[in-house]
Design a protein around this motif. Structure first.
Motif, PDB file in Angstrom:
ATOM      1  N   ASP A   1       5.980 -14.870 -28.476  1.00  0.00           N
ATOM      2  CA  ASP A   1       5.968 -14.536 -27.041  1.00  0.00           C
ATOM      3  C   ASP A   1       6.784 -13.277 -26.772  1.00  0.00           C
ATOM      4  O   ASP A   1       7.666 -13.245 -25.906  1.00  0.00           O
ATOM      5  CB  ASP A   1       6.500 -15.709 -26.212  1.00  0.00           C
ATOM      6  N   VAL A   2       6.472 -12.228 -27.493  1.00  0.00           N
ATOM      7  CA  VAL A   2       7.304 -11.026 -27.485  1.00  0.00           C
ATOM      8  C   VAL A   2       6.936 -10.114 -26.309  1.00  0.00           C
ATOM      9  O   VAL A   2       5.764  -9.924 -25.994  1.00  0.00           O
ATOM     10  CB  VAL A   2       7.124 -10.251 -28.804  1.00  0.00           C
ATOM     11  N   ASP A   3       7.977  -9.544 -25.708  1.00  0.00           N
ATOM     12  CA  ASP A   3       7.819  -8.410 -24.794  1.00  0.00           C
ATOM     13  C   ASP A   3       8.083  -7.163 -25.630  1.00  0.00           C
ATOM     14  O   ASP A   3       9.236  -6.806 -25.875  1.00  0.00           O
ATOM     15  CB  ASP A   3       8.817  -8.509 -23.640  1.00  0.00           C
ATOM     16  N   PRO A   4       7.050  -6.475 -26.110  1.00  0.00           N
ATOM     17  CA  PRO A   4       7.267  -5.352 -27.021  1.00  0.00           C
ATOM     18  C   PRO A   4       8.070  -4.212 -26.408  1.00  0.00           C
ATOM     19  O   PRO A   4       8.755  -3.487 -27.135  1.00  0.00           O
ATOM     20  CB  PRO A   4       5.838  -4.900 -27.365  1.00  0.00           C
TER      21      PRO A   4
ATOM     22  N   LEU B   1      -9.724   0.507 -36.273  1.00  0.00           N
ATOM     23  CA  LEU B   1      -8.972   0.630 -35.021  1.00  0.00           C
ATOM     24  C   LEU B   1      -8.899  -0.721 -34.310  1.00  0.00           C
ATOM     25  O   LEU B   1      -7.872  -1.052 -33.696  1.00  0.00           O
ATOM     26  CB  LEU B   1      -9.626   1.683 -34.120  1.00  0.00           C
ATOM     27  N   ALA B   2      -9.954  -1.505 -34.399  1.00  0.00           N
ATOM     28  CA  ALA B   2      -9.997  -2.795 -33.706  1.00  0.00           C
ATOM     29  C   ALA B   2      -8.914  -3.756 -34.186  1.00  0.00           C
ATOM     30  O   ALA B   2      -8.565  -4.705 -33.467  1.00  0.00           O
ATOM     31  CB  ALA B   2     -11.376  -3.432 -33.877  1.00  0.00           C
ATOM     32  N   THR B   3      -8.347  -3.521 -35.351  1.00  0.00           N
ATOM     33  CA  THR B   3      -7.273  -4.401 -35.825  1.00  0.00           C
ATOM     34  C   THR B   3      -6.019  -4.298 -34.967  1.00  0.00           C
ATOM     35  O   THR B   3      -5.102  -5.108 -35.121  1.00  0.00           O
ATOM     36  CB  THR B   3      -6.914  -4.094 -37.293  1.00  0.00           C
ATOM     37  N   CYS B   4      -5.955  -3.329 -34.063  1.00  0.00           N
ATOM     38  CA  CYS B   4      -4.797  -3.230 -33.169  1.00  0.00           C
ATOM     39  C   CYS B   4      -4.698  -4.452 -32.250  1.00  0.00           C
ATOM     40  O   CYS B   4      -3.629  -4.712 -31.683  1.00  0.00           O
ATOM     41  CB  CYS B   4      -4.848  -1.946 -32.339  1.00  0.00           C
ATOM     42  N   PHE B   5      -5.784  -5.211 -32.126  1.00  0.00           N
ATOM     43  CA  PHE B   5      -5.777  -6.419 -31.294  1.00  0.00           C
ATOM     44  C   PHE B   5      -5.505  -7.691 -32.106  1.00  0.00           C
ATOM     45  O   PHE B   5      -5.468  -8.785 -31.545  1.00  0.00           O
ATOM     46  CB  PHE B   5      -7.118  -6.565 -30.574  1.00  0.00           C
TER      47      PHE B   5
ATOM     48  N   ASP C   1       3.712 -11.836 -25.065  1.00  0.00           N
ATOM     49  CA  ASP C   1       3.931 -12.759 -23.951  1.00  0.00           C
ATOM     50  C   ASP C   1       2.630 -13.056 -23.211  1.00  0.00           C
ATOM     51  O   ASP C   1       1.614 -12.377 -23.385  1.00  0.00           O
ATOM     52  CB  ASP C   1       4.971 -12.181 -22.990  1.00  0.00           C
ATOM     53  N   THR C   2       2.667 -14.068 -22.351  1.00  0.00           N
ATOM     54  CA  THR C   2       1.461 -14.578 -21.685  1.00  0.00           C
ATOM     55  C   THR C   2       0.741 -13.486 -20.906  1.00  0.00           C
ATOM     56  O   THR C   2      -0.503 -13.371 -20.963  1.00  0.00           O
ATOM     57  CB  THR C   2       1.825 -15.737 -20.745  1.00  0.00           C
ATOM     58  N   HIS C   3       1.473 -12.689 -20.143  1.00  0.00           N
ATOM     59  CA  HIS C   3       0.865 -11.632 -19.333  1.00  0.00           C
ATOM     60  C   HIS C   3       0.046 -10.682 -20.212  1.00  0.00           C
ATOM     61  O   HIS C   3      -1.116 -10.368 -19.903  1.00  0.00           O
ATOM     62  CB  HIS C   3       1.964 -10.861 -18.594  1.00  0.00           C
ATOM     63  N   ARG C   4       0.620 -10.251 -21.303  1.00  0.00           N
ATOM     64  CA  ARG C   4      -0.078  -9.310 -22.184  1.00  0.00           C
ATOM     65  C   ARG C   4      -1.222  -9.987 -22.943  1.00  0.00           C
ATOM     66  O   ARG C   4      -2.250  -9.351 -23.207  1.00  0.00           O
ATOM     67  CB  ARG C   4       0.915  -8.673 -23.150  1.00  0.00           C
ATOM     68  N   ARG C   5      -1.053 -11.257 -23.280  1.00  0.00           N
ATOM     69  CA  ARG C   5      -2.145 -11.972 -23.959  1.00  0.00           C
ATOM     70  C   ARG C   5      -3.401 -11.983 -23.103  1.00  0.00           C
ATOM     71  O   ARG C   5      -4.514 -11.790 -23.597  1.00  0.00           O
ATOM     72  CB  ARG C   5      -1.722 -13.401 -24.293  1.00  0.00           C
TER      73      ARG C   5
END
Length: 882
Positions: free
Chosen positions: A643-646, A837-841, A848-852
């Motif tokens: 649940d990281v905030d990068p 490039l798609a591996t960035c996802f 965290d939930t918002h970014r997920r």
């Protein structure tokens, strides 16, 4: 999203037909190339006699087919977008096929394609089917003869596999060159090059006295950047003869460089095609890392001549048979010509940052996968780097001489064959009378094994016991795992910093080192082991997983004091670095938790003192000190958390760096001045080490908001006589207020050098300053950028999405939308580059939930795009299933 059929390893069947000989004639043209193939085909003995011949073919215009000299009527074959089928095929026959292709329209850079007026091929994994109809699979090995015909003014250089046996003039200003490859090979190793190229040449004399010509071909204007690549080839040839007794087997070894290439390089028999990044270098255009990369990649592709070409893989599931083994060989080469300790640490650091994340994510797969949708997606860190670690474990368990015995037997048994990972393991086992049955799990189980280690000291008996528990986490499709065969290298260190002689209560559990040796390799085969060391004079500090003896994670309850002690005293360079790295990971994760609680970042004095001691230790290898001072990357830290905030994680890392810089300013300044001695640039191990420490000191000093530091950075940028120092200064300037003048100067100076401009793009894409995404979007329209060029995509788009977590993971989600837009755009141009490039996802579930929510929305948008390629489809669908 279109469903794509999976291919399964256990469904393998031998080819119904074999090809004994291939005669190819190319009438080359940028937009209309005519390919005539003559195939001597016979049925594979022992298989069904009524099996049809099915040839692979894509994007081909069929002109004619003849069977044993007679035209084949359309009713005698069937054709679709991917195959040509002949139902009634004789047991033996000569099949002649003529096709036409358009290299200029081939933006996927697979098959025959045009680049800057020249023609190149890339046939691995399945590119030959875009040239001609063929049994395009690695277990069909044939002898190739290739005749190239082209306009002499437009294509004065005509190259292919094997030995040049003839040439001549033709009508209409054309000429021809004929090449014969005397060794059988699969079609993925076929290559041709045609164009206006110049060559730097040299000669290598083998141990048996044969003279081998070395030719490195580049576009005019780049000839003065080839010397290092030529020298690297000569070093690799000499090393392979001395280390493994393997000589080159053709008259000429050729390298050709092109700026349009999906990979780093390709080992086609006798004609290696390279990305320019791994050929072109001068001190003013290339960094120390670039020179090192050329050594490594040239060696890698050359070593494939035996581990990949003379013995190749039976099917693509066995890809690590050649790639893992050859990565191990190139790492050993780099270790022998440079610093073994530094090379090992750099390899492990990359493995942990990228391959461990792959093992823990939706794309997790074994070193030998069980299924795939697109083989292009399995040129992965797991197949290459983890595969290399698996090969290294053979050497650790069997010893250097035992490994060489295994290699010798492998070549004796399988030269000229297409074989499996099991065949390699069998050669290692049989040559050493070793039980390696359980070791096969390294090829079949995905995931990174974890070792949980506890210790107990019995003061009265002077015995120290290590209890080791191993486990392998569940991965997609593999919920339950069996215990692995793991070599665990250990030493015990007393409080004076001396390693102790090791005597085990049960000597049968060590595979390396006699009783009393100061370094032992313990063999783990069960879920739990106890190893008891006896006759010890004191309670020791254990040094564990020395030289990174296995690709595992390890937990041991070291105190901060013990980590500082190991940083100062461990005689194993990797373990010494590991102590510093573990301490830094612990500190950064603790401070990130503090930031989430609203507290300030505080770097303990003990940590500062440990780093101060490193800076003041002038007896230690400067390159090792630089590695120990270099804090763990944010992408690696993200894998240690949930649940990281990068963004907050990046802010934590910067705060720690700033505090270290303030605390260590006198030592950083002094060491920088000592190392900044004004000596002319020379690429040598000693100078590379000194520059690496000098520039990490500069990097820390750049964290200080002082005008004096800004002047120091500008001065190094101006006065540097090499790209390593100039780029180090510019990187620091780009991350501070200002630096625009130097960025503009750099671009103005190097606008005509594509590789140097790639560095300029990457610097801006990875900048931590506000507005980075806006600048990246603007740079998409820069005259030096082209989305059709993989190097440009990697330097700007991939650098932002994969190497700049703070901006890519911005809370507004614009980084995710930018990535999705580029993936969709690239998929229509070059699916392989889009899929990478798609591996960035891949690790969207870690944030965290918002970014997920934001990342999943973009994944679904990509998945919904019509006509998504199989390459990108596989990556996106697996990510969504996580």
């Amino acid at each position: 999203m279109t469903a794509h059929q999976a291919i399964h390893r256990l469904d393998y069947t031998a080819p119904a037909f074999l090809i004994d000989r291939v005669d190819l004639t190319f009438e080359l043209d940028e937009t209309d190339t005519r390919v005539s193939s003559r195939l001597v085909i016979k049925k594979n003995k022992g298989l069904q006699s009524n099996t049809p011949l099915i040839l692979a073919g894509e994007a081909l215009q069929l002109e004619s087919i003849k069977l044993d000299g007679a035209p084949l009527p359309a009713s005698a074959y069937q054709r679709d977008d991917a195959t040509l089928t002949i139902p009634d095929m004789p047991d033996e026959a000569i099949l002649e096929i003529v096709t036409r292709i358009n290299p200029a329209s081939n933006t996927a850079l697979s098959g025959l394609y045009a680049s800057n007026g020249n023609l190149f091929t890339q046939c691995e994994a399945e590119g030959f089917r875009r040239i001609s109809y063929y049994l395009d699979r690695p277990d069909v090995m044939a002898k190739f003869t290739t005749t190239l015909i082209a306009d002499k003014q437009k294509y004065p250089v005509l190259l292919s596999n094997g030995n040049r046996v003839g040439s001549g003039q033709m009508d209409r200003g054309r000429h021809w060159v004929k090449w014969v490859d005397p060794f059988r090979k699969p079609s993925y190793l076929f290559a041709l090059v045609a164009g206006k190229l110049v060559a730097q040449c040299d000669t290598h004399v083998t141990g048996s006295g044969r003279s081998v010509a070395i030719e490195v071909y580049v576009e005019p204007g780049n000839l003065d950047k080839c010397a290092h690549a030529v020298a690297a080839a000569k070093k690799a040839m000499q090393w392979d003869e001395e280390r493994f007794g393997l000589e080159y087997d053709l008259d000429t070894y050729m390298i050709v460089a092109t700026s349009d290439f999906n990979m780093g390089a390709m080992e086609n028999k006798g004609l290696n095609i390279f990305n320019t990044k791994y050929v072109l270098a001068r001190p003013d255009t290339a960094t120390d890392a670039d020179f090192d990369g050329i050594d490594s990649v040239v060696a890698h592709e050359y070593f494939h001549n035996w581990t990949g070409n003379r013995v190749t893989c039976r099917d693509w599931f066995q890809l690590s048979l050649k790639e893992g083994l050859t990565v191990y060989r190139d790492q050993e080469f780099s270790s022998d010509i440079g610093s073994r300790a530094v090379q090992r640490i750099q390899n492990v650091r990359a493995l942990r940052e990228y391959q461990f994340a792959e093992d823990a994510g939706p794309q997790a797969h074994p070193v030998r996968p069980d299924e795939y949708q697109e083989i292009n997606n399995f040129y992965t860190w797991t197949v290459y780097e983890k595969g290399s670690e698996v090969v290294r474990m053979y050497a650790t368990l069997l010893g250097r001489e035992g490994f060489r015995r295994g290699m010798d037997l492998y070549f004796k048994r399988h030269d000229g064959q297409a074989v499996t990972c099991d065949d390699f393991r069998a050669a290692m086992a049989d040559a050493n009378h070793a039980d390696l049955d359980q070791f096969a799990l390294w090829y079949s189980q995905a995931g990174t094994p974890h070792l949980d280690i506890a210790s107990h000291w019995d003061d009265a008996a002077q015995r120290f016991t290590l209890t080791v528990r191993q486990s392998v986490p569940p991965t997609p499709g593999q919920a339950e795992k069996l215990p692995m065969h793991i070599p665990l290298a250990v030493a015990l260190i007393d409080r004076r910093g001396q390693t102790l002689p090791l005597h085990l209560a049960d000597e049968s559990c060590a595979t390396d080192g006699a009783a009393g040796a100061h370094h032992r390799v313990l063999e783990l085969r069960e879920a739990e082991h106890r190893f008891t060391f006896v006759n010890l004079p004191c309670h020791p500090v254990p040094s564990l997983l020395r030289d990174f003896s296995a690709p595992v994670t390890l937990a041991y309850p070291y105190s901060d004091d013990e980590l500082v002690f190991l940083m100062a005293h461990d005689d194993d360079a990797f373990a010494r670095w590991e102590a510093a790295n573990s301490y830094a990971v612990r500190l950064l994760c603790q401070q990130y938790a503090a930031v989430l609680r609203g507290e300030k970042v505080v770097v303990p004095e003990q940590f500062c003192e440990a780093f101060r001691a490193l800076l003041e230790n002038t007896a230690l290898d400067p390159a090792l000190v630089a590695l120990m001072l270099d804090l763990p990357r944010e992408n690696y830290l993200l894998e240690q958390l949930d649940d990281v905030d990068p963004v907050k994680l990046a802010q934590t890392c910067q705060s720690v760096r700033q505090q270290l810089a303030r605390s260590l300013r006198p030592q950083l300044w002094l060491r920088y001045q000592q190392l900044n001695d004004g000596q002319p640039y020379h690429y040598s191990g000693e100078q590379v080490a000194r520059r690496s420490l000098k520039n990490i000191c500069l990097d820390y000093l750049a964290e200080l908001d002082e005008s004096m530091i800004g002047e120091l950075l500008a001065q190094q940028y101006r006065k540097a006589d090499n790209m390593t120092d100039r780029l180090a200064a510019l990187r620091a300037l780009v991350n501070r207020d200002g630096g625009e003048a130097q960025l503009a100067d750099f671009a103005g100076t190097w606008a005509a050098d594509a590789l140097v401009m790639d560095k300029w793009f990457a610097l801006q894409a990875t900048s931590r300053r506000p507005g980075t995404l806006t600048r990246v979007q603007t740079l998409l329209g820069h005259p030096a950028f082209s989305i059709r060029n993989p190097n440009k995509v990697r330097s700007l788009i991939n650098a932002f999405c994969l190497q700049n977590p703070a901006h890519f993971h911005a809370a507004d989600g614009y980084g995710y939308a930018f990535a999705a837009d580029r993936i969709i755009e690239l998929d229509a141009i070059n699916p392989q580059i889009a899929a990478r490039l798609a591996t960035c996802f891949n690790r969207w579930t870690k944030v965290d939930t918002h970014r997920r929510v934001l990342m999943r929305t973009e994944l679904e948008r990509i998945a919904a795009h019509p006509d998504l390629s199989g390459d990108t489809n596989e990556i996106i669908s697996k990510a969504l299933a996580a």
